[in-house]
Design an enzyme around this catalytic site. Structure first.
Site, PDB file in Angstrom:
ATOM      1  N   PRO A 136      37.701  58.335  10.623  1.00 13.50           N
ATOM      2  CA  PRO A 136      38.424  57.199  11.195  1.00 13.50           C
ATOM      3  C   PRO A 136      39.592  56.762  10.307  1.00 13.50           C
ATOM      4  O   PRO A 136      40.473  56.040  10.760  1.00 13.50           O
ATOM      5  CB  PRO A 136      37.357  56.104  11.311  1.00 13.50           C
ATOM      6  CG  PRO A 136      36.217  56.553  10.481  1.00 13.50           C
ATOM      7  CD  PRO A 136      36.304  58.031  10.323  1.00 13.50           C
ATOM      8  N   ARG A 176      42.985  74.516  25.077  1.00 18.22           N
ATOM      9  CA  ARG A 176      43.690  74.645  26.354  1.00 18.22           C
ATOM     10  C   ARG A 176      45.165  74.974  26.176  1.00 18.22           C
ATOM     11  O   ARG A 176      45.841  75.338  27.132  1.00 18.22           O
ATOM     12  CB  ARG A 176      43.486  73.390  27.224  1.00 18.22           C
ATOM     13  CG  ARG A 176      44.085  72.136  26.686  1.00 18.22           C
ATOM     14  CD  ARG A 176      43.663  70.922  27.502  1.00 18.22           C
ATOM     15  NE  ARG A 176      44.348  70.830  28.778  1.00 18.22           N
ATOM     16  CZ  ARG A 176      45.612  70.441  28.938  1.00 18.22           C
ATOM     17  NH1 ARG A 176      46.345  70.136  27.887  1.00 18.22           N
ATOM     18  NH2 ARG A 176      46.146  70.385  30.130  1.00 18.22           N
ATOM     19  N   ASP A 226      51.784  67.529  31.653  1.00 19.66           N
ATOM     20  CA  ASP A 226      50.727  66.659  31.121  1.00 19.66           C
ATOM     21  C   ASP A 226      51.343  65.368  30.602  1.00 19.66           C
ATOM     22  O   ASP A 226      52.425  65.397  30.042  1.00 19.66           O
ATOM     23  CB  ASP A 226      50.064  67.284  29.871  1.00 19.66           C
ATOM     24  CG  ASP A 226      49.151  68.439  30.185  1.00 19.66           C
ATOM     25  OD1 ASP A 226      48.792  68.604  31.353  1.00 19.66           O
ATOM     26  OD2 ASP A 226      48.816  69.164  29.239  1.00 19.66           O
ATOM     27  N   GLU A 277      28.844  57.649   5.347  1.00 15.49           N
ATOM     28  CA  GLU A 277      30.124  56.993   5.047  1.00 15.49           C
ATOM     29  C   GLU A 277      31.228  58.010   4.732  1.00 15.49           C
ATOM     30  O   GLU A 277      32.267  57.654   4.201  1.00 15.49           O
ATOM     31  CB  GLU A 277      29.952  56.002   3.892  1.00 15.49           C
ATOM     32  CG  GLU A 277      28.971  54.862   4.181  1.00 15.49           C
ATOM     33  CD  GLU A 277      29.366  54.014   5.395  1.00 15.49           C
ATOM     34  OE1 GLU A 277      30.532  53.573   5.464  1.00 15.49           O
ATOM     35  OE2 GLU A 277      28.500  53.822   6.276  1.00 15.49           O
TER      36      GLU A 277
HETATM   37 CL1  6GU Z   1      37.348  61.611  13.508  1.00 19.77          CL
HETATM   38  N1  6GU Z   1      35.235  60.105  12.982  1.00 19.77           N
HETATM   39  C1  6GU Z   1      34.527  58.983  13.084  1.00 19.77           C
HETATM   40  N2  6GU Z   1      33.342  58.894  12.474  1.00 19.77           N
HETATM   41  N3  6GU Z   1      34.938  57.915  13.748  1.00 19.77           N
HETATM   42  C2  6GU Z   1      36.117  58.026  14.355  1.00 19.77           C
HETATM   43  C3  6GU Z   1      36.906  59.172  14.312  1.00 19.77           C
HETATM   44  C4  6GU Z   1      36.424  60.218  13.600  1.00 19.77           C
HETATM   45  N4  6GU Z   1      38.031  58.959  15.007  1.00 19.77           N
HETATM   46  C5  6GU Z   1      37.931  57.722  15.472  1.00 19.77           C
HETATM   47  N5  6GU Z   1      36.786  57.155  15.089  1.00 19.77           N
END
Ligand code: 6GU
Length: 273
Positions: free
Chosen positions: A92, A161, A176, A119
């Site tokens: 994230p 794709r 797209d 984590e």
């Molecule tokens: Cl790539 N991993 C995690 N754990 N949470 C996320 C993410 C990735 N992308 C958005 N939220």
């Protein structure tokens, strides 16, 4: 393209056997190898995580198993003739995954994914491999998942794709949403198919007219309508040189006007409802 995935939940990647990605694998266009990280955990509990230095909640994935997993996966890939590996680290805290990044990744011959639970992975692992290979830390959106596996599914499908020969119709990703071209930076509008009447609902007459110019214009108008509603940020950041006279008319109807810098914004009287 070769794809390696190292994970503590190999079964989470089973969807890679289905649909477009599954077919690309069956045809030999995509070589996917899923590895269980615990193969490289050597204590009797197959431990892959430990408490964070500095304290705090949760657990951090240990360097040892990841280092061995990546060394072995790299050695195996090179031996099989793969080259130019890139590491894709779902987190994230990564850069946003976009269609542009999907296109960039689809041009690489070999991707190695390291989805983490807990984590995340001890930072020294990405630091170490970044000295040897390109590393992409990637997030699939502004929300937090329990692990990176779902992100691997998302990224792999978006990339697969785009590979030559994977989509049936070579043109089908030209318009797209988010693809470069005449509809760049606009969302796709509504689509219809038979029957022509359903529960009292018909088809916009222009789509039955056979007039290709009018149909293209209608589709573009509807793309503006949807983009203004769902993603106004896309219009705001658009280069106004991309808009022709008809586009400007449509934007005006939708309550958008060029500002002092030429970029479009919502007209003051249209703001706040
Ligand atoms: Cl790539 N991993 C995690 N754990 N949470 C996320 C993410 C990735 N992308 C958005 N939220």
């Amino acid at each position: 393209m070769r794809i390696d995935v190292v994970t503590i939940f190999p079964e989470y990647l089973d969807p890679l056997n289905v649909s477009l990605v599954g077919k690309a694998r069956a045809r030999g266009q995509l070589d996917v190898r899923v590895h269980d990280l615990r193969q490289w955990a050597h204590d009797k509990h197959n431990t892959v995580d430990d408490t964070p230095y500095g304290g705090g909640p949760g657990m951090v994935m240990k360097t040892g198993p990841w280092g061995e997993a990546l060394d072995e996966s790299l050695a195996d890939g090179y031996e099989a003739g793969a080259h130019l590996p890139a590491l894709v680290v779902p987190t994230p805290s990564g850069r946003p995954f976009t269609q542009r990044l999907a296109v960039e990744l689809s041009a690489r011959p070999w991707l190695i994914f390291t989805p983490a639970r807990y984590e995340g992975i001890d930072t020294r692992v990405t630091e170490e491999y970044a000295t040897r290979l390109p590393v992409y830390e990637v997030s699939i959106g502004d929300y937090v998942l329990a692990g990176g596996e779902a992100a691997v599914l998302v990224i792999t499908e978006a990339v697969a794709r785009l590979l030559p020969g994977v989509l049936g119709n070579a043109e089908s990703h030209q318009d797209d949403s988010f693809a470069p071209g005449p509809m760049a930076d606009l969302l796709e509008g509504p689509v219809y198919t038979k029957p022509p009447q359903w529960r009292g609902r018909g088809i916009p007459e222009v789509l039955l007219s056979g007039h290709h110019g009018k149909i293209a214009r209608w589709r573009r108008d509807e793309a503006f309508r949807r983009t203004v509603t769902n993603r106004p940020d896309l219009i705001e950041r658009c280069d106004p040189a991309a808009f022709n006279k008809k586009d400007r008319e449509m934007l005006s109807i939708l309550g958008w006007q060029p500002g002092p810098d030429g970029r479009f914004g919502r007209s003051p009287e249209a703001v706040e409802e």
